[in-house]
Design an enzyme around this catalytic site. Sequence first.
Site, short mmCIF file in Angstrom:
data_model
loop_
_atom_site.label_atom_id
_atom_site.label_comp_id
_atom_site.label_asym_id
_atom_site.label_seq_id
_atom_site.Cartn_x
_atom_site.Cartn_y
_atom_site.Cartn_z
N ASP A 51 39.90 85.77 23.81
CA ASP A 51 40.22 84.39 23.46
C ASP A 51 41.69 84.13 23.75
O ASP A 51 42.53 84.98 23.45
CB ASP A 51 39.91 84.15 21.98
CG ASP A 51 39.88 82.69 21.61
OD1 ASP A 51 40.93 82.02 21.74
OD2 ASP A 51 38.82 82.20 21.18
N ASN A 88 29.75 78.76 16.77
CA ASN A 88 29.94 77.39 16.28
C ASN A 88 28.98 76.51 17.06
O ASN A 88 28.90 76.60 18.28
CB ASN A 88 31.38 76.94 16.52
CG ASN A 88 32.38 77.83 15.82
OD1 ASN A 88 32.15 78.25 14.69
ND2 ASN A 88 33.49 78.12 16.46
N GLN A 91 32.80 73.70 17.25
CA GLN A 91 32.55 73.98 18.66
C GLN A 91 33.36 73.03 19.53
O GLN A 91 33.28 71.81 19.37
CB GLN A 91 31.06 73.85 18.99
CG GLN A 91 30.72 74.29 20.40
CD GLN A 91 29.22 74.23 20.72
OE1 GLN A 91 28.44 73.65 19.98
NE2 GLN A 91 28.86 74.82 21.83
N VAL A 118 33.94 74.09 23.10
CA VAL A 118 33.42 74.33 24.45
C VAL A 118 31.90 74.38 24.31
O VAL A 118 31.36 75.22 23.59
CB VAL A 118 33.96 75.64 25.06
CG1 VAL A 118 33.32 75.90 26.42
CG2 VAL A 118 35.48 75.59 25.17
N HIS A 154 28.75 80.58 23.18
CA HIS A 154 29.58 81.79 23.17
C HIS A 154 29.71 82.26 21.73
O HIS A 154 29.81 81.46 20.80
CB HIS A 154 30.96 81.54 23.79
CG HIS A 154 31.75 80.45 23.14
ND1 HIS A 154 31.45 79.11 23.33
CD2 HIS A 154 32.81 80.49 22.30
CE1 HIS A 154 32.31 78.38 22.63
NE2 HIS A 154 33.15 79.19 21.99
N HIS A 162 31.94 84.55 19.08
CA HIS A 162 33.27 85.10 18.85
C HIS A 162 33.11 86.47 18.19
O HIS A 162 32.60 86.57 17.07
CB HIS A 162 34.07 84.20 17.90
CG HIS A 162 34.31 82.83 18.43
ND1 HIS A 162 35.54 82.41 18.86
CD2 HIS A 162 33.47 81.77 18.58
CE1 HIS A 162 35.46 81.14 19.26
NE2 HIS A 162 34.21 80.73 19.10
#
Length: 111
Positions: free
Chosen positions: A30, A85, A92, A94, A98, A100
């Site tokens: 990240d 998220n 969220q 993006v 995905h 984390h």
Amino acid sequence: MSDCIFCTIVAGGIPADVVVETDNVVAFRDIAPKAPLHVLVAPKTHVPNVAAAAREIPEILAEMALVAQQVADAESGGEFRWIFNTGPSAGQTVFHVHGHVMNGGSLGWSE
């Protein structure tokens, strides 16, 4: 999708600090980490969120879990928190699914 930053990363159009890559999944650090270990695990296939991934690419979602474990094995003794998220009000930003992978420091939430 041409306007998706993660699709652009997958295509090699934006550099990323990739830590694991398979045929279907990419894991990269990240750019604004919230913990000592903060790696994003994303499928190379564009789907907007984890629920869509479970519906549309369940085998790749399972592979994402294996990649998350591989990252944690290499960087945090195999232990990690995996956060998705889903939606703007959940954080969220993006809209390419995905997870984390996080560990280290104070992560909050004791349960």
